[in-house]
Enzyme design. Structure first.
Site, PDB file in Angstrom:
ATOM      1  N   PHE A 402      -4.450  34.519  -9.421  1.00  0.00           N
ATOM      2  CA  PHE A 402      -4.483  34.974 -11.078  1.00  0.00           C
ATOM      3  C   PHE A 402      -5.364  36.344 -11.214  1.00  0.00           C
ATOM      4  O   PHE A 402      -6.555  36.208 -10.701  1.00  0.00           O
ATOM      5  CB  PHE A 402      -5.145  34.048 -11.732  1.00  0.00           C
ATOM      6  CG  PHE A 402      -5.625  34.311 -13.163  1.00  0.00           C
ATOM      7  CD1 PHE A 402      -4.652  34.743 -14.028  1.00  0.00           C
ATOM      8  CD2 PHE A 402      -7.029  34.094 -13.527  1.00  0.00           C
ATOM      9  CE1 PHE A 402      -4.966  35.239 -15.496  1.00  0.00           C
ATOM     10  CE2 PHE A 402      -7.306  34.721 -14.736  1.00  0.00           C
ATOM     11  CZ  PHE A 402      -6.420  35.138 -15.615  1.00  0.00           C
ATOM     12  N   SER A 403      -4.794  37.364 -11.513  1.00  0.00           N
ATOM     13  CA  SER A 403      -5.652  38.589 -11.925  1.00  0.00           C
ATOM     14  C   SER A 403      -6.068  39.208 -10.481  1.00  0.00           C
ATOM     15  O   SER A 403      -5.310  39.453  -9.669  1.00  0.00           O
ATOM     16  CB  SER A 403      -6.671  38.527 -12.844  1.00  0.00           C
ATOM     17  OG  SER A 403      -7.269  39.495 -13.255  1.00  0.00           O
ATOM     18  N   TRP A 404      -7.399  39.230 -10.355  1.00  0.00           N
ATOM     19  CA  TRP A 404      -7.976  39.573  -9.005  1.00  0.00           C
ATOM     20  C   TRP A 404      -7.450  38.903  -7.967  1.00  0.00           C
ATOM     21  O   TRP A 404      -7.263  39.327  -6.886  1.00  0.00           O
ATOM     22  CB  TRP A 404      -9.428  39.819  -9.189  1.00  0.00           C
ATOM     23  CG  TRP A 404     -10.257  40.230  -7.857  1.00  0.00           C
ATOM     24  CD1 TRP A 404     -10.603  41.415  -7.699  1.00  0.00           C
ATOM     25  CD2 TRP A 404     -10.714  39.514  -6.830  1.00  0.00           C
ATOM     26  NE1 TRP A 404     -11.307  41.528  -6.507  1.00  0.00           N
ATOM     27  CE2 TRP A 404     -11.312  40.224  -5.872  1.00  0.00           C
ATOM     28  CE3 TRP A 404     -10.413  38.085  -6.476  1.00  0.00           C
ATOM     29  CZ2 TRP A 404     -11.858  39.738  -4.886  1.00  0.00           C
ATOM     30  CZ3 TRP A 404     -11.110  37.795  -5.281  1.00  0.00           C
ATOM     31  CH2 TRP A 404     -11.762  38.555  -4.471  1.00  0.00           C
TER      32      TRP A 404
END
Length: 570
Positions: A402-404
């Site tokens: 998720f994301s980073w």
């Protein structure tokens, strides 16, 4: 190594030795395999200068010798003799073997290769680790295996090698070429010939005539030979605390190769506090270690927390073991976004089915993980994450980033492809070459303040996260766990620095796992075009778009959990 140990008085450390396709006398070798002095000198100088001899460089140097070894032909006596069949295949395999060699090892091997002939055992320049190699002084019993149909090193070379060794000796002649002779499992082996090396009075053909035909695989014969020389039986060591906690006599319930066996409802390495000595210290296993006191219940029911030493620092890992009947599924590894502890994923974990083993962690310097000594790169983190999976007993996992964490998941799928079965990328992009966020959003992302100050995150949530938070920015602080379980500020900045210069864009075709890309239509941090870039680069991928912003996975996890579960089961 035997010669070196004998020279320094440690020859008693070896009871017996087995040599597989080992040839010290190369007089019968395929023409071109005996290197000339100029070639040896050139490659040795290059190895000494670089510290290692690259395989491709060695092949080029070898080809420039007088015999000009080529993948498909070997000149002999001034004319080119074309190779066909097994000889040609063996030659191509030899030239394609580009294994780098350390300089010292290369020098010793080259000297041994050049020392062909009856005087080789007494030549002063034949040394290993600086010790002269005198084969006749090696008094330990030896077991030699030679291939009957080896076009590169005929079995007669192995026979002459056996004549040079001291001590008792048994020679085995296995059918087939080198690979076929050595890979002879009992289930498919048809037989072999075997006899003491002294049979035949030093004449190879006489030895062959006197050797006995034996049915089955020489591996079984070697096992019996080793047992006779393995010394007296000794009592087994007393059982450790792990043996007491998980008796080996009772098989674990339904283990799979992807998940470790479980004992008394615990996962990973069993660490009952009652069996642990009060002064016990973590046991180092390579560069990643799990502490012996690491397993402890946390948070919600059924959660376990582990401390895993990675690069000398403790990494907090939270695991929810699978429960319920049925076959065990591949564990799911969650990689979180930047700056937030793994606890923010609690709603998603709770929404995932109970039969799914879920593993998550705090990155270095975030949440309960110790801060690293210095900045790290995403490739380093992917390597360490692979070690964490190994210490947890997980050979293969599904990975959700998720994301980073999505960028970390991509790197893991690129550099540890065999460890990743399926990949889920949520609200993420390909790194430095992604479609960037607006400057106003990027300015907020450079600071961890939104993870520390609930009032501040309320003020910026609508602008940087979009979606539901445009109308309800007050939900952002709760979703991000602002003000709770945070590490030192440098942990956040180290996460930012880990992405410096990193991009997966040119390497996306290397991702072989089935991939689900989840992207929001109103995500200011990761504009929607990034999902298209990932989809076009990853061959086995699909896109799922949702009407929302960057944090919808945390704000409304139920529909995402159902979609992810369906993808992992498909």
């Amino acid at each position: 190594m035997q010669a070196h140990q004998a020279a320094i008085g440690l020859d008693d450390r070896v009871a017996a030795v087995a040599y597989l396709a080992t040839v010290l006398d190369q007089s019968d070798a395929l023409p071109g395999f005996a290197p000339d002095p100029a070639t040896l000198s050139e490659t040795a100088e290059r190895a000494a200068r670089d510290g290692v001899l690259d395989g491709a460089t060695a092949v080029r140097a070898w080809r420039r010798g007088p015999d000009r070894v080529l993948p498909w032909s070997v000149p002999r006596g001034g004319g080119a003799a074309e190779l066909h069949g097994p000889a040609a295949r063996a030659m191509r395999a030899w030239v394609a073997d580009l294994l780098p060699l350390p300089a010292g090892l290369h020098t010793d091997l080259a000297a041994l290769a050049a020392a062909s002939g009856a005087d080789a055992p007494d030549r002063p320049d034949v040394r290993v680790l600086g010790t002269p190699v005198r084969f006749a002084e090696l008094r330990r019993d030896s077991y030699l295996v030679a291939a009957d149909d080896d076009p590169v090193q005929p079995w007669t070379g192995g026979f002459r090698t056996a004549q040079r060794l001291g001590g008792g000796c048994r020679l085995v002649l296995a059918p087939g070429d080198q690979a076929g002779a050595l890979i002879a499992p009992p289930s498919v082996a048809t037989g072999f010939r075997a006899a003491p090396c002294s049979t035949g009075d030093g004449v190879a053909q006489r030895w062959r005539a006197g050797a006995a035909a034996v049915e089955g695989s020489w591996w079984d014969d070697l096992a019996g030979w080793l047992v006779e020389r393995s010394g007296a039986l000794r009592d087994a060591p007393p059982p450790s605390w792990a043996d007491v906690a998980c008796p080996r006599s009772s098989p674990p319930p339904g283990p799979t190769w992807a998940s470790p066996p479980r004992c008394e409802g615990r996962s990973g390495i069993v660490t009952p506090g009652a069996l642990r000595h009060p002064t016990a210290r973590p046991r180092r296993l390579g560069s990643a270690t799990m502490t012996t006191s690491s397993s402890r219940p946390v948070g919600g029911a059924g959660l376990e927390e582990h401390d895993v030493l990675v690069g000398g620092r403790a990494l907090r890992v939270v695991r929810r073991p699978a429960s319920g009947p049925g076959a065990r599924r591949t564990p799911l590894l969650l990689c979180n976004g930047i700056g937030a502890a793994t606890d923010v994923l609690d709603p998603l974990v709770a929404a995932l089915p109970a039969d799914l083993d879920v593993i998550r962690f705090d990155p270095p310097g975030i949440g309960g993980s110790a801060a690293p000594r210095m900045p790290y790169h995403l490739t380093w983190m992917a390597h360490r994450l692979g070690q964490v999976l190994t210490k947890l007993g997980v050979r293969e996992a599904d990975v959700l980033g998720f994301s980073w964490g999505g960028m970390l998941a991509q790197q893991l799928a690129i550099s540890r492809r065999r460890r990743v079965r399926k990949l889920v990328l949520a609200a993420t992009g390909p790194g430095a070459l992604m479609i960037p966020a607006s400057p106003r959003v990027m300015a907020v992302m450079t600071s961890p303040k939104r993870h520390q100050d609930p009032t501040y995150v309320d003020a910026v949530a609508a602008r940087i996260y979009g979606g539901t938070l445009r109308d309800h920015p007050e939900r952002a602080a709760e979703a991000l766990g602002a003000g709770a379980r945070r590490g030192p500020m440098r942990g956040y900045y180290y996460q930012l620095m880990a992405l410096s210069g990193w991009t997966s864009l040119p390497l996306l075709p290397a991702i072989t796992a089935d991939t689900l890309i989840i992207a929001g239509d109103d995500d200011p941090i990761v504009p929607r075009g990034n999902a298209t870039m990932l989809h076009r680069g990853i061959r086995r991928s699909r896109i799922s778009r949702y009407p929302g912003g960057h944090l919808e996975l945390l704000l409304d996890p139920e529909p995402f959990a159902a979609q992810i579960d369906a993808f992992l089961r498909s």
